[in-house]
Design a protein around this motif. Structure first.
Motif, PDB file in Angstrom:
ATOM      1  N   TRP A  51       0.817  -1.213   0.000  1.00  0.00           N
ATOM      2  CA  TRP A  51       0.000   0.000   0.000  1.00  0.00           C
ATOM      3  C   TRP A  51       0.851   1.264   0.000  1.00  0.00           C
ATOM      4  O   TRP A  51       0.310   2.366  -0.035  1.00  0.00           O
ATOM      5  CB  TRP A  51      -0.983   0.022   1.162  1.00  0.00           C
ATOM      6  N   GLU A  52       2.185   1.104  -0.004  1.00  0.00           N
ATOM      7  CA  GLU A  52       3.047   2.288  -0.049  1.00  0.00           C
ATOM      8  C   GLU A  52       4.408   1.910  -0.617  1.00  0.00           C
ATOM      9  O   GLU A  52       4.801   0.747  -0.606  1.00  0.00           O
ATOM     10  CB  GLU A  52       3.221   2.882   1.347  1.00  0.00           C
ATOM     11  N   PRO A  94      -1.967   0.892  -4.448  1.00  0.00           N
ATOM     12  CA  PRO A  94      -3.255   1.522  -4.728  1.00  0.00           C
ATOM     13  C   PRO A  94      -3.122   2.781  -5.578  1.00  0.00           C
ATOM     14  O   PRO A  94      -3.951   3.035  -6.439  1.00  0.00           O
ATOM     15  CB  PRO A  94      -3.804   1.866  -3.340  1.00  0.00           C
ATOM     16  N   LYS A  95      -2.052   3.573  -5.328  1.00  0.00           N
ATOM     17  CA  LYS A  95      -1.840   4.807  -6.088  1.00  0.00           C
ATOM     18  C   LYS A  95      -0.349   5.090  -6.215  1.00  0.00           C
ATOM     19  O   LYS A  95       0.329   5.266  -5.215  1.00  0.00           O
ATOM     20  CB  LYS A  95      -2.520   5.994  -5.420  1.00  0.00           C
ATOM     21  N   ALA A  96       0.134   5.113  -7.447  1.00  0.00           N
ATOM     22  CA  ALA A  96       1.510   5.538  -7.704  1.00  0.00           C
ATOM     23  C   ALA A  96       1.466   7.022  -8.043  1.00  0.00           C
ATOM     24  O   ALA A  96       0.634   7.466  -8.826  1.00  0.00           O
ATOM     25  CB  ALA A  96       2.104   4.740  -8.858  1.00  0.00           C
ATOM     26  N   TYR A  97       2.361   7.793  -7.431  1.00  0.00           N
ATOM     27  CA  TYR A  97       2.356   9.241  -7.617  1.00  0.00           C
ATOM     28  C   TYR A  97       3.256   9.684  -8.764  1.00  0.00           C
ATOM     29  O   TYR A  97       3.164  10.799  -9.234  1.00  0.00           O
ATOM     30  CB  TYR A  97       2.790   9.927  -6.317  1.00  0.00           C
ATOM     31  N   GLY A  98       4.164   8.813  -9.191  1.00  0.00           N
ATOM     32  CA  GLY A  98       5.047   9.154 -10.302  1.00  0.00           C
ATOM     33  C   GLY A  98       6.431   9.601  -9.888  1.00  0.00           C
ATOM     34  O   GLY A  98       7.325   9.705 -10.726  1.00  0.00           O
ATOM     35  N   ASP A  99       6.632   9.878  -8.600  1.00  0.00           N
ATOM     36  CA  ASP A  99       7.950  10.333  -8.146  1.00  0.00           C
ATOM     37  C   ASP A  99       8.706   9.249  -7.370  1.00  0.00           C
ATOM     38  O   ASP A  99       9.741   9.512  -6.783  1.00  0.00           O
ATOM     39  CB  ASP A  99       7.827  11.594  -7.293  1.00  0.00           C
ATOM     40  N   GLU A 100       8.208   8.021  -7.413  1.00  0.00           N
ATOM     41  CA  GLU A 100       8.857   6.917  -6.722  1.00  0.00           C
ATOM     42  C   GLU A 100      10.118   6.482  -7.474  1.00  0.00           C
ATOM     43  O   GLU A 100      10.193   6.598  -8.693  1.00  0.00           O
ATOM     44  CB  GLU A 100       7.907   5.716  -6.613  1.00  0.00           C
ATOM     45  N   ALA A 115      14.733  -0.248  -9.491  1.00  0.00           N
ATOM     46  CA  ALA A 115      14.769  -1.692  -9.247  1.00  0.00           C
ATOM     47  C   ALA A 115      13.407  -2.356  -9.399  1.00  0.00           C
ATOM     48  O   ALA A 115      13.280  -3.555  -9.205  1.00  0.00           O
ATOM     49  CB  ALA A 115      15.306  -1.957  -7.835  1.00  0.00           C
ATOM     50  N   VAL A 116      12.391  -1.582  -9.765  1.00  0.00           N
ATOM     51  CA  VAL A 116      11.020  -2.098  -9.747  1.00  0.00           C
ATOM     52  C   VAL A 116      10.172  -1.338 -10.762  1.00  0.00           C
ATOM     53  O   VAL A 116      10.454  -0.183 -11.068  1.00  0.00           O
ATOM     54  CB  VAL A 116      10.427  -1.946  -8.320  1.00  0.00           C
ATOM     55  N   ARG A 117       9.178  -2.007 -11.290  1.00  0.00           N
ATOM     56  CA  ARG A 117       8.173  -1.307 -12.099  1.00  0.00           C
ATOM     57  C   ARG A 117       6.943  -1.138 -11.227  1.00  0.00           C
ATOM     58  O   ARG A 117       6.333  -2.119 -10.787  1.00  0.00           O
ATOM     59  CB  ARG A 117       7.829  -2.121 -13.348  1.00  0.00           C
ATOM     60  N   LEU A 118       6.587   0.091 -10.925  1.00  0.00           N
ATOM     61  CA  LEU A 118       5.460   0.394 -10.052  1.00  0.00           C
ATOM     62  C   LEU A 118       4.195   0.544 -10.885  1.00  0.00           C
ATOM     63  O   LEU A 118       4.208   1.208 -11.924  1.00  0.00           O
ATOM     64  CB  LEU A 118       5.752   1.691  -9.303  1.00  0.00           C
ATOM     65  N   VAL A 119       3.107  -0.079 -10.436  1.00  0.00           N
ATOM     66  CA  VAL A 119       1.853  -0.082 -11.187  1.00  0.00           C
ATOM     67  C   VAL A 119       0.707   0.295 -10.257  1.00  0.00           C
ATOM     68  O   VAL A 119       0.623  -0.201  -9.131  1.00  0.00           O
ATOM     69  CB  VAL A 119       1.588  -1.484 -11.782  1.00  0.00           C
ATOM     70  N   ASN A 120      -0.181   1.174 -10.743  1.00  0.00           N
ATOM     71  CA  ASN A 120      -1.414   1.490 -10.015  1.00  0.00           C
ATOM     72  C   ASN A 120      -2.340   0.279 -10.082  1.00  0.00           C
ATOM     73  O   ASN A 120      -2.554  -0.280 -11.165  1.00  0.00           O
ATOM     74  CB  ASN A 120      -2.154   2.660 -10.669  1.00  0.00           C
TER      75      ASN A 120
END
Length: 75
Positions: free
Chosen positions: A8-9, A41-47, A51-56
């Motif tokens: 969740w984060e 739950p929500k990717a903000y775009g500044d993560e 090392a990872v692909r972040l997905v909403n």
């Protein structure tokens, strides 16, 4: 190897300790050439996504009927 993770984060958006722990896990796995998709739950775009692909979670299209047919052979 591919790994799908859920949380969740993810840093820099931290509300507890899970995001920090997951960030460490993803960095460690990436050092061993593991491809990681991390669903939040929500990717903000500044993560940090080195090392990872972040997905909403809301961006994932799930077609349960197709999946059911493919896995069971029944309609």
């Amino acid at each position: 190897m591919k790994v799908l993770m859920f949380g969740w984060e993810f840093p820099p958006h931290i509300s507890g300790g899970l995001g920090t722990a997951c960030f460490g896990l993803t960095k460690g796995l990436a050092r061993h050439d593991v491809d990681i998709i991390f669903v939040v739950p929500k990717a903000y775009g500044d993560e940090n996504q080195e090392a990872v692909r972040l997905v909403n979670a809301s961006d994932i299209d799930v077609n349960m009927k197709e999946s059911f047919i493919r896995n069971t052979g029944k309609e």
